[in-house]
Scaffold this motif. Sequence first.
Motif, PDB file in Angstrom:
ATOM      1  N   SER A  74      -9.153  -2.361  -1.776  1.00 52.77           N
ATOM      2  CA  SER A  74      -9.405  -1.169  -0.904  1.00 52.77           C
ATOM      3  C   SER A  74     -10.039  -0.190  -1.637  1.00 52.77           C
ATOM      4  CB  SER A  74      -7.485  -0.506  -1.577  1.00 52.77           C
ATOM      5  OG  SER A  74      -6.546  -1.443  -0.636  1.00 52.77           O
ATOM      6  N   SER A  77     -11.784   2.295   0.955  1.00 50.45           N
ATOM      7  CA  SER A  77     -11.088   3.143   1.409  1.00 50.45           C
ATOM      8  C   SER A  77     -10.804   4.338   0.434  1.00 50.45           C
ATOM      9  CB  SER A  77      -9.697   2.622   1.965  1.00 50.45           C
ATOM     10  OG  SER A  77      -8.939   2.403   0.910  1.00 50.45           O
ATOM     11  N   TYR A  78     -11.177   4.464  -0.652  1.00 52.94           N
ATOM     12  CA  TYR A  78     -11.156   5.318  -1.591  1.00 52.94           C
ATOM     13  C   TYR A  78     -12.037   6.760  -1.073  1.00 52.94           C
ATOM     14  CZ  TYR A  78     -11.746   8.409  -5.697  1.00 52.94           C
ATOM     15  OH  TYR A  78     -11.710   9.423  -6.517  1.00 52.94           O
ATOM     16  N   HIS A  79     -11.623   7.926  -1.077  1.00 54.49           N
ATOM     17  CA  HIS A  79     -12.150   8.832  -0.530  1.00 54.49           C
ATOM     18  C   HIS A  79     -12.353   9.992  -1.964  1.00 54.49           C
ATOM     19  CE1 HIS A  79     -11.891   7.841   3.417  1.00 54.49           C
ATOM     20  NE2 HIS A  79     -10.483   7.776   3.364  1.00 54.49           N
TER      21      HIS A  79
END
Length: 192
Positions: A74, A77-79
């Motif tokens: 993931s 998908s880390y912001h």
Amino acid sequence: MLFLETLSLPEPPDSGPAVDEDLMLRIAEGDQEAFKQLYQNTDRTIYSFILSILKNPQDAEEVMQETYMKIWTSAASYHSQGKPLAWMFTIARNLCYMKFREQKHQSDFGLEDFDGLETGEFCPQIENAADKLVLKAALETLKEEERQIVLLKNSSGLKHREIAELLRMPLATVLSKYNRAMKKLEQYLREE
């Protein structure tokens, strides 16, 4: 005693686990060395956090593996929020709650855990059972937040201010809860 050994761990360097935005970007791009570095920098902290929730070392190890797998898959998908470790804690916490749901209707021990007892063979499940039971019982006297703070401080070696930041609590609250928890543990261990 296992718990007392945990409390006597040496202090880590002044900074907490090194996790920065660049490291997360490299992991998102599939950089295995960056992932290895992330693991080496955070494994004790993440494990302590998970253990503080699950209270079972075997389950904590399993959820820790799942956490790092989820981080690897993931990372893209880390912001950027400036706090990759808080994002990792969120993943770990969610996986812990999923573990609770899975175990809701299962018992703690199955008959297969005790194979060999009647024949007198060594049973690794009972090794150091007294220390583990005392540690578990002592930690169960604490509230969840107190247990998390104690384990993050003593197993991971985080500073109080780092714990306050990770758990999003005021530093004074963390200090108060830590001191109260240590007094409870000392009293429990004296009585035992």
